[in-house]
Design an enzyme around this catalytic site. Structure first.
Site, PDB file in Angstrom:
ATOM      1  N   THR A   1      12.902  37.110  31.370  1.00 19.99           N
ATOM      2  CA  THR A   1      11.744  37.223  30.495  1.00 19.99           C
ATOM      3  C   THR A   1      11.418  38.682  30.190  1.00 19.99           C
ATOM      4  OG1 THR A   1       9.336  36.917  30.511  1.00 19.99           O
ATOM      5  CG2 THR A   1      10.374  37.017  32.640  1.00 19.99           C
ATOM      6  N   ASP A   2      10.727  38.899  29.071  1.00 16.92           N
ATOM      7  CA  ASP A   2      10.252  40.261  28.749  1.00 16.92           C
ATOM      8  C   ASP A   2       9.099  40.676  29.667  1.00 16.92           C
ATOM      9  OD1 ASP A   2       8.237  38.595  27.725  1.00 16.92           O
ATOM     10  OD2 ASP A   2       8.247  39.476  25.713  1.00 16.92           O
ATOM     11  N   GLU A   3       8.514  39.706  30.402  1.00 15.65           N
ATOM     12  CA  GLU A   3       7.328  40.028  31.218  1.00 15.65           C
ATOM     13  C   GLU A   3       7.655  40.977  32.370  1.00 15.65           C
ATOM     14  OE1 GLU A   3       4.598  36.791  31.857  1.00 15.65           O
ATOM     15  OE2 GLU A   3       5.364  35.715  30.118  1.00 15.65           O
TER      16      GLU A   3
ATOM     17  N   TYR B   1       4.428  35.792  38.812  1.00 21.10           N
ATOM     18  CA  TYR B   1       5.562  35.254  38.048  1.00 21.10           C
ATOM     19  C   TYR B   1       6.517  36.369  37.633  1.00 21.10           C
ATOM     20  CZ  TYR B   1       8.186  33.792  33.901  1.00 21.10           C
ATOM     21  OH  TYR B   1       9.185  33.577  32.980  1.00 21.10           O
TER      22      TYR B   1
ATOM     23  N   LYS C   1      10.418  37.179  38.762  1.00 26.06           N
ATOM     24  CA  LYS C   1      11.548  37.238  37.815  1.00 26.06           C
ATOM     25  C   LYS C   1      12.211  38.618  37.882  1.00 26.06           C
ATOM     26  CE  LYS C   1      12.848  34.567  35.231  1.00 26.06           C
ATOM     27  NZ  LYS C   1      13.819  33.434  35.319  1.00 26.06           N
TER      28      LYS C   1
END
Ligand code: NAD
Ligand code: TYD
Length: 356
Positions: free
Chosen positions: A136-138, A162, A166
């Site tokens: 993810t970009d997060e 989260y 990741k």
């Protein structure tokens, strides 16, 4: 030839499996689909594959190393495409433990199993094997309004349990390549939307709440920005990277669609006003500002030039075409919505929204 997909009963994984088996370029290559069927996994997403011998579903946990070892030995996949994860930021705030277990320990288990299996391969099979990690970009953290979009070399600054879990999994994947030579690929994608999206996330939650005449809960001032990508474009991006990506590289995947949350909610309301008007008046009347998410990232934006330059990938959908398809899908799949809103979903809604 076969591939092993993890998390293929979830939102993106099920879209990926359905698209994979439809895509001419994959020539009907079969899929072994390993999914634990947590609250987010739903075999109904895969109902159209019933009787299709190219799809083999296995209910199981990616943390179960003997199961993963057995599946690799039995099916001899030429690639692992790893989607399985706990994926919802709000749930990670309420209960981070499951995120560490699945996202970190689960990825570690898969990497170790993949390393052992890859070690048994020889010649062309060994050369061709890929471990594709879907991320993810997060992991890059939050951008200021005038910052450039995330490139693949942006520092990792995850802010939620989260995104931290990741980020940890991305680092493990990188390390298994550098240390053991495992042929890995990593993709970091922006926010997805589309069919089979579990209605705990912004877009499907707004659609199902509006149709039920319930409040549309906007966190804080609603000016947080996300970069939206229609799910089938994410899937085509993964296929491009799996087929032609350079081993050990990461590729950002995004739709060039930065939008504040409030704009998204208004767009959903306007489409519903057009497609299924409410006798009570415009759906936007239901918009309700609620207490913000703790540690809420202000802005994400993906610079997707590398995947375009190296692999020629671009999204096929604009936000306007994708969001219309999505709203129409929810309107014509009310039975799917009713089923996923049973039991534990109601408990989650009560836990997340009761005290906002
Ligand atoms: P999802 O929550 O809809 O699906 C996750 C799937 O993984 C479910 O089917 C679940 O049953 C399965 N799963 C969970 N724990 C498992 C375990 N221990 N063993 C086996 N299976 C397990 O998630 P999603 O939105 O489809 O996301 C898929 C992947 O894409 C995730 O890795 C996520 O981080 C990443 N991603 C998501 C988005 C997005 O906008 N949704 C954007 C970028 C990247
Ligand atoms: P979400 O779909 O949970 O994805 P992510 O947190 O991974 O980006 O949320 C998207 C944005 O919408 C995020 O800024 C939080 C916001 N949001 C709301 O305003 N209200 C809601 O009820 C939800 C679920 C999200």
């Amino acid at each position: 030839m076969t591939i092993l997909v993890t998390g293929g009963a979830g939102f993106i994984g099920s879209n990926f499996v359905l698209d994979w088996l439809k895509d001419d370029a994959t020539q009907g290559e079969s899929v072994v689909n390993l999914d634990a069927l947590t609250y987010a996994g739903n075999l109904r997403n895969l109902a159209s594959l019933k009787g299709d011998a190219r799809h083999r579903f296995v209910q199981g946990d990616i943390c179960d190393c003997s199961l993963v070892d057995r599946l690799l030995a039995e099916h001899q996949p030429r690639a692992i495409v790893h989607f399985a994860a706990e994926s919802h930021v709000d749930r990670s705030i309420h209960g981070p433990g499951a995120f560490i277990r699945t996202n970190v320990e689960g990825t570690f288990t898969l990497l170790e199993a993949a390393r052992a299996y890859w070690g048994t391969l020889q010649g062309a099979a060994k050369e061709a094997f890929r471990f594709h990690h879907v991320s993810t970009d997060e992991v890059y953290g939050s951008l200021q309004p005038s910052d450039p979009a995330f490139t693949e070399t942006h520092p990792y600054e995850p802010n939620s349990p989260y995104s931290a879990s990741k980020a940890a999994s991305d680092h493990l994947v990188r390390a298994w390549h550098h240390t053991y030579g495992l042929p890995v690929l990593t993709t970091n994608c922006s926010n997805n939307y589309g069919p089979y999206h579990f209605p705990e996330k912004l877009i499907p939650l707004m659609i199902v709440n509006a149709l039920a005449g319930k409040p549309l809960p906007v966190y804080g001032d609603g000016q947080q920005i996300r970069d939206w990508l229609y799910v089938s474009d994410h899937c085509s991006g993964i296929r491009a990277v799996l087929a032609r990506g350079r081993v050990g590289e990461t590729y950002n995947i995004g739709g060039w669609n930065e939008k504040p949350n409030l704009d998204i909610v208004h767009t959903v309301c306007a489409l519903l006003d057009e497609l299924q008007p409410s006798a009570q008046g415009p759906y936007a009347r239901l918009i309700t500002y609620v207490k913000d998410r703790p540690g809420h990232d202000r802005r994400y934006a993906i610079d997707a030039r590398k995947i375009e330059r190296e692999l020629g990938w671009r999204p096929a959908e604009t936000f306007e075409t994708g969001i219309r398809k999505t709203v129409q899908w929810y309107l014509t799949h009310q039975d799917w919505v009713a089923e996923v809103q049973s039991g534990s979903y109601r408990d989650w809604v009560a836990a997340n929204y009761a005290h906002r």
